[in-house]
Scaffold this motif. Sequence first.
Motif, mmCIF file in Angstrom:
data_model
loop_
_atom_site.group_PDB
_atom_site.id
_atom_site.type_symbol
_atom_site.label_atom_id
_atom_site.label_comp_id
_atom_site.label_asym_id
_atom_site.label_seq_id
_atom_site.Cartn_x
_atom_site.Cartn_y
_atom_site.Cartn_z
ATOM 1 N N VAL A 15 10.703 8.413 -8.639
ATOM 2 C CA VAL A 15 9.505 8.406 -9.473
ATOM 3 C C VAL A 15 8.265 8.318 -8.586
ATOM 4 O O VAL A 15 8.186 7.468 -7.703
ATOM 5 C CB VAL A 15 9.525 7.217 -10.467
ATOM 6 N N VAL A 16 7.338 9.248 -8.842
ATOM 7 C CA VAL A 16 6.103 9.305 -8.062
ATOM 8 C C VAL A 16 4.934 8.859 -8.928
ATOM 9 O O VAL A 16 4.771 9.333 -10.060
ATOM 10 C CB VAL A 16 5.847 10.745 -7.561
ATOM 11 N N GLU A 93 -1.085 -2.054 -10.138
ATOM 12 C CA GLU A 93 -0.821 -1.522 -11.478
ATOM 13 C C GLU A 93 0.298 -0.478 -11.491
ATOM 14 O O GLU A 93 0.713 -0.029 -12.570
ATOM 15 C CB GLU A 93 -2.098 -0.890 -12.058
ATOM 16 N N VAL A 94 0.765 -0.064 -10.320
ATOM 17 C CA VAL A 94 1.820 0.946 -10.251
ATOM 18 C C VAL A 94 3.159 0.307 -10.638
ATOM 19 O O VAL A 94 3.524 -0.733 -10.082
ATOM 20 C CB VAL A 94 1.922 1.543 -8.824
ATOM 21 N N PRO A 95 3.875 0.886 -11.596
ATOM 22 C CA PRO A 95 5.148 0.304 -12.034
ATOM 23 C C PRO A 95 6.143 0.172 -10.873
ATOM 24 O O PRO A 95 6.114 0.969 -9.938
ATOM 25 C CB PRO A 95 5.660 1.328 -13.062
ATOM 26 N N PHE A 96 7.008 -0.838 -10.955
ATOM 27 C CA PHE A 96 7.895 -1.116 -9.832
ATOM 28 C C PHE A 96 9.015 -0.110 -9.670
ATOM 29 O O PHE A 96 9.693 -0.097 -8.650
ATOM 30 C CB PHE A 96 8.430 -2.555 -9.919
ATOM 31 N N ASP A 97 9.229 0.760 -10.676
ATOM 32 C CA ASP A 97 10.253 1.791 -10.498
ATOM 33 C C ASP A 97 9.735 2.995 -9.706
ATOM 34 O O ASP A 97 10.499 3.917 -9.400
ATOM 35 C CB ASP A 97 10.830 2.245 -11.846
ATOM 36 N N ALA A 98 8.456 2.985 -9.345
ATOM 37 C CA ALA A 98 7.919 4.076 -8.536
ATOM 38 C C ALA A 98 8.466 3.968 -7.115
ATOM 39 O O ALA A 98 8.391 2.912 -6.490
ATOM 40 C CB ALA A 98 6.395 4.030 -8.519
ATOM 41 N N GLY A 99 9.034 5.059 -6.624
ATOM 42 C CA GLY A 99 9.562 5.075 -5.258
ATOM 43 C C GLY A 99 8.555 5.601 -4.253
ATOM 44 O O GLY A 99 8.650 5.342 -3.054
ATOM 45 N N ILE A 100 7.618 6.375 -4.750
ATOM 46 C CA ILE A 100 6.589 6.984 -3.899
ATOM 47 C C ILE A 100 5.231 6.788 -4.557
ATOM 48 O O ILE A 100 5.099 6.944 -5.782
ATOM 49 C CB ILE A 100 6.856 8.497 -3.704
ATOM 50 N N VAL A 101 4.246 6.437 -3.738
ATOM 51 C CA VAL A 101 2.872 6.334 -4.225
ATOM 52 C C VAL A 101 1.999 7.296 -3.421
ATOM 53 O O VAL A 101 2.026 7.288 -2.188
ATOM 54 C CB VAL A 101 2.323 4.897 -4.109
ATOM 55 N N PHE A 170 3.197 7.863 0.358
ATOM 56 C CA PHE A 170 3.888 6.749 1.008
ATOM 57 C C PHE A 170 5.113 6.338 0.207
ATOM 58 O O PHE A 170 5.115 6.444 -1.026
ATOM 59 C CB PHE A 170 2.950 5.528 1.115
ATOM 60 N N ARG A 171 6.139 5.872 0.907
ATOM 61 C CA ARG A 171 7.194 5.149 0.220
ATOM 62 C C ARG A 171 6.548 3.897 -0.371
ATOM 63 O O ARG A 171 5.821 3.188 0.326
ATOM 64 C CB ARG A 171 8.324 4.782 1.176
ATOM 65 N N ALA A 172 6.828 3.648 -1.626
ATOM 66 C CA ALA A 172 6.108 2.587 -2.337
ATOM 67 C C ALA A 172 6.304 1.233 -1.665
ATOM 68 O O ALA A 172 5.355 0.453 -1.514
ATOM 69 C CB ALA A 172 6.571 2.542 -3.800
ATOM 70 N N ASP A 173 7.540 0.953 -1.212
ATOM 71 C CA ASP A 173 7.791 -0.357 -0.600
ATOM 72 C C ASP A 173 6.988 -0.516 0.692
ATOM 73 O O ASP A 173 6.461 -1.581 0.986
ATOM 74 C CB ASP A 173 9.295 -0.556 -0.345
ATOM 75 N N VAL A 174 6.895 0.574 1.450
ATOM 76 C CA VAL A 174 6.158 0.535 2.712
ATOM 77 C C VAL A 174 4.668 0.310 2.447
ATOM 78 O O VAL A 174 4.018 -0.508 3.113
ATOM 79 C CB VAL A 174 6.385 1.841 3.512
#
Lengths: 226, 226
Positions: A15-16, A93-101, A170-174
């Motif tokens: 999810v982006v 505000e980005v949902p936690f299921d997002a893998g990429i931001v 970016f990878r969301a976690d990074v």
Amino acid sequence: VLSDATGPLARAGTVVWAVVVAGGAGARFGHPKQFALLAGRPVVERSVTACRSVAAGVVLVLPEGRLEQGYGADIVVAGGSSRSESVRHGLAEVPFDAGIVVVHDAARPLAGPALFASVLAALEHGPSVGGAVCGIPVPDTLKRVDLIAGTVSGTVDRSDVIAVQTPQAFRADVLRRAHAAGVDATDDAALVEALGTTVRVVPGDPRNIKLTTPADLVYAEHLLGG
Amino acid sequence: VLSDATGPLARAGTVVWAVVVAGGAGARFGHPKQFALLAGRPVVERSVTACRSVAAGVVLVLPEGRLEQGYGADIVVAGGSSRSESVRHGLAEVPFDAGIVVVHDAARPLAGPALFASVLAALEHGPSVGGAVCGIPVPDTLKRVDLIAGTVSGTVDRSDVIAVQTPQAFRADVLRRAHAAGVDATDDAALVEALGTTVRVVPGDPRNIKLTTPADLVYAEHLLGG
């Protein structure tokens, strides 16, 4: 969800989300270019729409006091006292299921789907890659200046220098880790670089100009028409 | 002769010449923007005329095979295989009584009299000053790139970096000495810096754009009209 065209991440159903930065607390009375009309549509609305080519959702960071209009974003939030802080407000505000931001400046309404796809595809160069930016060669000679003396202190070797644009992916976690310390930087990639994480580079688009002056708006209208 | 407005050098009757660089051997079939019409007048002619606000004479360096037209210059000469070599070809034609040489890119037709006066005035900050350039802050984030890996190797601190424009003004003896070794550089100031001679910096003009794409021409017409 990432489109199929951009590879394995897409097939994995990553999810982006996008964070579009249109100003912080200091921009309350400034940066009107982002809200100006460009060929009949607000610049910021064009930038939000541009993100839709890859992003399932868009968080728009607006100046305090200008939150009444969403410009097509899913979530609207007020910015902070610096660009980095504004990104952090958006990221929260980005949902936690997002893998990429994807982070994008509202002032770059001409970024096209190919550019968004390109930075996303660059994220797939292996697990060590935490981010991807686009940039173009610097056409001008660059010099370092002794600002007090008003003299040149040296010419910058620009053979390996690029002027960075957005979107940046970016990878969301990074990205969340990079912003965790609350540090300010000129762009998000700099914070990811500081983690020691690899940031890839793809060619930017010379047409993807940043609107900063009224003349830029005229130029952008020409680019849209041509 | 330098106008009275620019100080002691003027009062000393220093003769100023300009070298306008419009292309070298490699540009025989390229760089058409310099010969395009901008609001009805060739770009290169506008650049030659712009130099007249401070220069008693103008040497125009043209691509080989395009020497039939002078665009208002006093002397026309063919360029070399690099920008620096083209400047050397022009400099060789500057009369020896010139005390100051201004170097200007033909592709910057919007440089105004105030900018020319400003770089000339900066030359008067003492005998150690050999040159003066104009420049503007760099709006974009700059990154160094590992060109083979396609990754970011670092973010450039641009707090003291400027993007340099032309005109650039030099003491004629210093510029001749800087070019004597026949070395190539991104600009003339870099060669003067290499001598250990002080180069001063004055604010450039954001409107003084370098025409490199067809869209730049449209933008320039807008700037001329506005």
